[in-house]
Design a protein around this motif. Structure first.
Motif, PDB file in Angstrom:
ATOM      1  N   ALA A 194       0.876  -1.168   0.000  1.00 31.46           N
ATOM      2  CA  ALA A 194       0.000   0.000   0.000  1.00 31.46           C
ATOM      3  C   ALA A 194       0.916   1.221   0.000  1.00 31.46           C
ATOM      4  O   ALA A 194       2.090   1.109   0.356  1.00 31.46           O
ATOM      5  N   ASP A 214      -3.943   6.859   0.782  1.00 34.54           N
ATOM      6  CA  ASP A 214      -4.239   5.457   0.935  1.00 34.54           C
ATOM      7  C   ASP A 214      -4.015   5.060   2.380  1.00 34.54           C
ATOM      8  O   ASP A 214      -3.455   4.011   2.671  1.00 34.54           O
ATOM      9  N   GLY A 217      -5.606   1.695   2.966  1.00 33.64           N
ATOM     10  CA  GLY A 217      -4.802   0.552   2.546  1.00 33.64           C
ATOM     11  C   GLY A 217      -3.618   0.328   3.464  1.00 33.64           C
ATOM     12  O   GLY A 217      -3.256  -0.816   3.783  1.00 33.64           O
ATOM     13  N   GLN A 275      -1.408  -5.106  -4.547  1.00 32.61           N
ATOM     14  CA  GLN A 275      -1.466  -3.713  -4.107  1.00 32.61           C
ATOM     15  C   GLN A 275      -2.883  -3.420  -3.625  1.00 32.61           C
ATOM     16  O   GLN A 275      -3.875  -3.717  -4.312  1.00 32.61           O
ATOM     17  N   ASP A 277      -5.122  -0.296  -2.573  1.00 31.82           N
ATOM     18  CA  ASP A 277      -5.160   1.165  -2.640  1.00 31.82           C
ATOM     19  C   ASP A 277      -6.607   1.624  -2.452  1.00 31.82           C
ATOM     20  O   ASP A 277      -7.410   1.574  -3.381  1.00 31.82           O
TER      21      ASP A 277
END
Length: 393
Positions: A194, A214, A217, A275, A277
């Motif tokens: 993140a 983010d 995240g 990932q 996000d």
């Protein structure tokens, strides 16, 4: 005129100024004339521009990848096809491990998420070029150290700061089995990431809590780390698990490019990268989902992730993309030749696009709910991704 009215007037004046002129007037002009090579998403070829021009693009809502330092990213791996995990993964978790994961997932609560995001979003901003950006990455590093203190005696753990050419560091934590005698560089990596930075696109020196983009995240994968430790998960031999909190995503994926390039040049073997996000926002009038990107990703691994959503979470999934108007750190790994995927809180046009990158990206975001329940479903996905991909045959 009251102090509040004067402040509002000043902010309106600042918003009306060219962003580079604004940065100069307010004393934030260091490095704005530095020349960079930038690939603006949606354009065929990179072009030269200054750091100030990058800020102009951000204010216009244009996203990009600053490739100045990594013009050859992916060149080594283009000649190392054997390093790329391209076969469809097949679940190989032992039933006992899967049962432990479900037990931990069923007992999840949001107390750590709430506390972590309150602290993270309290930084004035997390601009990667600023002292605030450095302080926020220092906090992540110390916090991860504290979490790892509770790790199992069956694990070898570590966390370090990955330094860049700007003040903010990326932070990388690593888990591997204590009895694994595989050489470190021969291990396959499973990575979840993140980005920890936040940026106000109108006034980069101003308030940018980044609670959703983010921050959500960032704290989600902090909880993934806690949950894996609670489940006593130990990577199989030949596998290391890494958590990446990337710096400077808002600067053009700078932190993740530095890391991906270093790993590529060192011959690292990446089995899969996820990932995460933005995980918190649920738009009014929509049903919560887990959205998986279908552009700039490895679709074999993405398809596997849809099965994880179905097996481990309480939400449906759907594909999404944003064409040329956005990107995130998975793109650095994809460009480097590694299998990478990305998950987000909803369909692209259901994201809080008018609130992120402003002072309003906080826990009271307009147009929907900042939902910790929603975030917990992404914790489940992260736990499942790491455990399943690590053990997959």
């Amino acid at each position: 005129m009251s102090p509040t009215q004067r402040e509002a007037l000043m902010l309106d004046i600042w918003r009306s100024m060219d962003i580079v002129d604004l940065m100069r007037v307010t004393g934030h002009d260091d490095g704005l004339d530095d020349e960079r090579l930038v690939h603006v998403f949606g354009e065929d070829a990179p072009r030269l521009m200054t750091e100030g021009d990058k800020l102009r693009l951000k204010r216009q809502g244009r996203e990009f990848m600053d490739i100045t330092d990594h013009t050859s990213l992916g060149a080594f791996n283009a000649q190392r096809a054997s390093l790329v995990y391209a076969r469809p993964p097949v679940s190989a978790l032992a039933n006992s491990t899967r049962d432990r994961l479900h037990v931990v997932m069923n007992s999840l609560d949001d107390k750590h998420l709430r506390k972590d995001i309150e602290i993270l979003s309290s930084f004035w901003n997390r601009n990667y070029r600023s002292l605030w950006g450095k302080r926020s990455s220092d906090w992540i590093f110390s916090h991860v150290q504290d979490i790892l203190n509770s790790s199992s005696s069956k694990l070898v753990t570590g966390v370090f700061k990955f330094a860049h050419a700007f003040p903010q560091s990326s932070v990388i934590a690593r888990l591997e089995a204590k009895d694994d005698d595989t050489r470190p560089m021969d291990k396959e990596l499973v990575i979840i990431g993140a980005h920890l930075d936040s940026l106000n696109y109108e006034m980069p020196f101003y308030r940018a809590p980044g609670a959703d983009d983010d921050g959500s995240g960032t704290v989600t994968i902090l909880q993934v780390l806690r949950s894996l430790l609670d489940a006593d998960f130990v990577p199989p031999k030949g596998i290391a698990v890494e958590f990446h909190w990337n710096a400077a995503e808002e600067g053009g994926l700078l932190g993740s490019q530095d890391i991906a390039a270093t790993y590529e040049e060192g011959g690292a073997r990446v089995k899969g990268m996820l990932q995460i996000d933005m995980t918190a926002f649920v738009k009014d009038g929509t049903k919560p989902i887990i959205a998986l990107f279908d552009e700039g990703v490895d679709m074999i691994l993405t398809s596997f992730a849809t099965s994880l959503v179905e097996e481990y979470t309480d939400l449906p999934w759907n594909y999404t993309n944003c064409g040329p108007v956005c990107g995130s750190d998975h793109m650095s790994w994809t460009k480097a030749g590694y299998p990478a995927i990305a998950a987000t809180e909803g369909l692209f046009w259901d994201l809080p696009l008018t609130e992120i990158h402003t002072p309003r990206d906080d826990l009271n975001v307009k147009g929907g709910e900042y939902s910790f329940k929603h975030m917990l479903e992404f914790v489940k996905l992260g736990v499942a991704f790491i455990a399943e991909v690590a053990c997959a045959k």
